[in-house]
Design an enzyme around this catalytic site. Structure first.
Site, PDB file in Angstrom:
ATOM      1  N   ILE A 198       0.806  -1.256   0.148  1.00 23.94           N
ATOM      2  CA  ILE A 198       0.100   0.087   0.028  1.00 23.94           C
ATOM      3  C   ILE A 198       0.748   1.335  -0.134  1.00 23.94           C
ATOM      4  O   ILE A 198       0.231   2.224  -0.191  1.00 23.94           O
ATOM      5  CB  ILE A 198      -0.950   0.068   1.230  1.00 23.94           C
ATOM      6  CG1 ILE A 198      -0.232  -0.185   2.568  1.00 23.94           C
ATOM      7  CG2 ILE A 198      -2.054  -0.880   1.264  1.00 23.94           C
ATOM      8  CD1 ILE A 198      -1.182  -0.012   3.882  1.00 23.94           C
TER       9      ILE A 198
ATOM     10  N   VAL B 263      11.925   5.236  -0.791  1.00 19.03           N
ATOM     11  CA  VAL B 263      13.107   4.940  -1.255  1.00 19.03           C
ATOM     12  C   VAL B 263      13.962   3.664  -0.614  1.00 19.03           C
ATOM     13  O   VAL B 263      14.543   2.744  -1.320  1.00 19.03           O
ATOM     14  CB  VAL B 263      14.372   6.213  -0.961  1.00 19.03           C
ATOM     15  CG1 VAL B 263      15.520   5.807  -1.257  1.00 19.03           C
ATOM     16  CG2 VAL B 263      13.730   7.266  -1.733  1.00 19.03           C
TER      17      VAL B 263
ATOM     18  N   ALA C  80      11.756   1.851   1.960  1.00 19.48           N
ATOM     19  CA  ALA C  80      10.991   1.119   2.599  1.00 19.48           C
ATOM     20  C   ALA C  80       9.515   0.914   1.908  1.00 19.48           C
ATOM     21  O   ALA C  80       9.429   1.756   1.172  1.00 19.48           O
ATOM     22  CB  ALA C  80      10.644   1.850   4.114  1.00 19.48           C
TER      23      ALA C  80
ATOM     24  N   ASP D 204       9.075  16.227  10.683  1.00 19.80           N
ATOM     25  CA  ASP D 204       9.026  16.058   9.164  1.00 19.80           C
ATOM     26  C   ASP D 204       7.206  16.086   8.950  1.00 19.80           C
ATOM     27  O   ASP D 204       6.698  15.301   8.500  1.00 19.80           O
ATOM     28  CB  ASP D 204       9.235  14.782   8.699  1.00 19.80           C
ATOM     29  CG  ASP D 204       9.389  14.434   7.252  1.00 19.80           C
ATOM     30  OD1 ASP D 204       9.212  15.567   6.455  1.00 19.80           O
ATOM     31  OD2 ASP D 204       9.854  13.341   6.706  1.00 19.80           O
TER      32      ASP D 204
END
EC number: 2.7.11.1
Length: 487
Positions: free
Chosen positions: A21, A25, A27, A139
């Site tokens: 799903i 880069v 994972a 992030d």
């Protein structure tokens, strides 16, 4: 009495992978079931330890952070363990995917404001909790905000999160909350100015800036421009994807037409988040008390108005992969070139226009830029500050120009092959018009409905039909000639 925590198995054989799903880069994320837990649906983030930029200790920090934090708006990790050269992180499955996938697939021009307020308030609750625990997320963006079918919102991905202090009082009598981080982390689009200039250090308020950028992302359908690709790259991207890099063209254009209207409370809230001086930005706790969140709707509102008609996470992922394959992969050299530009052309500041909720980046001067400005350029610079609605120059449009080359406020570009660019853009425009005509023909043929068209559109379609007929006749002639030769 404390509730017993579920103990998830630390064995890959206990899980059955259903489908992929998400992919990154280093994972991939899978939908899976945990067999011993009555086939409970979970998400598994499989991190390739050989490909990951983070070392194993950093990854362990991420999973430890996720497992220790306890808040309804934080995505917890059930458990983590290694499988061959991968680290598996088992997490709750959020069936609607990320806000980024929701917006890009179903709301490309942005979400309605009353829905944005719900998602932002839930996210802000998570940020407030994180900061209280002494953690920066570092992030925050729509791609890291996950949504479930019941409307619940969870902040995820602590791969670059950091503990800025231990929430205890030191022996000197002062807390270490004044400590500031200096390493660069996060995604360039959402980076606060003090993170870009990380030698000055940064703190909790960097997350507030990223939260403001996320608000713009949800409002406009994409984040503000953060780097300028070269002309070649820009034209290639326009031709291949039609995902325009010149953010201001799409957003300011629609604002001028009055397509997007935002409340004063929303604009003021975003403006507070995007204060250049981090000390002037409110804390997450204070921001929760802002009038914008006062009459915020409930989760059932976004279920009804956003989530009920969405594809599920696996369908959205499949559709995105089909789209990527249909347009083809970018040239590796182009990607490397863009990465280098992101590295070397970091933003040095932002110009935020609260009236139309637009944020334009300011870039540091390059080595080729003149260190001294002429009086005329200084006057123009003053005019630009006084006038909020200045003409967008080639530099701002992402045409690969240096700051010096784009100083002319009337749009004139110095040291730039304007004729060549115009020629290429005209060819591209013509190509788009023909493609549009072809699409109209197909829609008309499939639906049987005739759209109201201008005289110009009718002529274009007529030309396109004649071209198709001509191509068909040529093929027939070639086949006939081939048959006669073989006969």
């Amino acid at each position: 009495m404390a509730r017993n925590k579920l103990e998830f198995p630390l064995d890959a054989e206990a899980y059955e992978i259903i489908c992929k799903i998400g992919v990154g880069v280093s994972a991939s994320v899978y939908k899976a079931i945990c067999i011993p837990m009555n086939s409970m649906v979970v998400a598994i983030k499989a991190i390739d330890l050989d490909q990951s930029r983070a070392d194993f200790d950093s990854l362990r920090r991420e999973t430890k952070t996720m497992s220790l934090l306890s808040h309804p708006n934080i995505l917890n990790a059930y458990c983590s363990f290694t499988v061959d050269r991968c680290l598996w992180v088992v997490m709750p499955f959020m069936s609607c995917g990320s806000l980024h996938s929701i917006v890009s697939s179903s709301f490309p021009s942005g979400l309605p404001e009353n829905c944005i307020s719900v998602f932002l308030k839930e996210t802000l609750n998570a940020i407030s909790y994180l900061h209280d625990q002494g953690h920066l997320h570092r992030d925050i963006k729509a791609g890291n905000i996950l949504v479930d079918s019941d409307g619940s919102v969870k902040l995820a991905d602590f791969g670059v999160s950091a503990s800025i202090y231990e929430p205890v009082t030191s022996s000197s009598g002062t807390t270490s909350s004044s400590l500031r981080l200096t390493d660069i982390a996060g995604t360039p689009y959402w980076m606060a100015p003090e993170v870009v200039h990380s030698h000055t250090g940064y703190g909790f308020k960097a997350d507030i800036w990223s939260f403001g950028i996320t608000a713009l992302e949800l409002a406009h359908g994409r984040p503000p421009l953060s780097h300028l690709p070269p002309l070649k790259s820009l034209l290639m991207k326009i031709t291949k994807r039609f995902h325009f890099s010149d953010y201001e063209i799409n957003t300011s254009g629609s604002s001028k037409k009055g397509n997007k209207k935002f409340s004063k409370a929303f604009r003021e809230m975003v403006g507070l988040c995007l204060e250049q001086d981090p000390t002037k930005r409110p804390s997450a706790e204070k921001l929760l008390k802002h009038p914008f969140f006062k009459n915020c709707k409930g989760l059932d509102f976004v279920v009804k108005n956003v989530l009920h008609s969405l594809s599920n996470a696996e369908q959205m992922f499949m559709e995105s992969q089909i789209l990527i394959k249909s347009v083809g992969d970018d040239d590796e050299e182009e990607e490397e070139e863009d990465e280098e530009i992101v590295k070397n052309r970091r933003i040095s500041g932002w110009n935020f226009r609260e009236d139309d909720l637009q944020l334009s980046p300011v870039f540091p001067a390059t080595e080729s830029d003149s260190s001294e400005s002429s009086p005329r350029e200084e006057d123009q610079s003053k005019d630009k500050k006084e006038d909020d609605n200045v003409t967008i120059t080639g530099y701002e449009l992402g045409l690969g120009l240096s700051n010096e080359e784009a100083k002319n406020q009337e749009g004139e570009v110095v040291g730039f092959d304007k004729d060549l660019v115009l020629e290429k853009l005209k060819v591209l425009k013509k190509s788009l018009e023909h493609q549009r005509a072809r699409v109209s023909i197909i829609i008309e043929a499939l639906s049987g409905d005739k759209e109201e068209k201008s005289r110009e559109e009718e002529l274009l379609e007529m030309v396109e039909k004649l071209k198709i007929e001509l191509e068909t006749e040529k093929l027939k002639t070639l086949r006939a000639d081939k048959d006669s030769v073989l006969g």
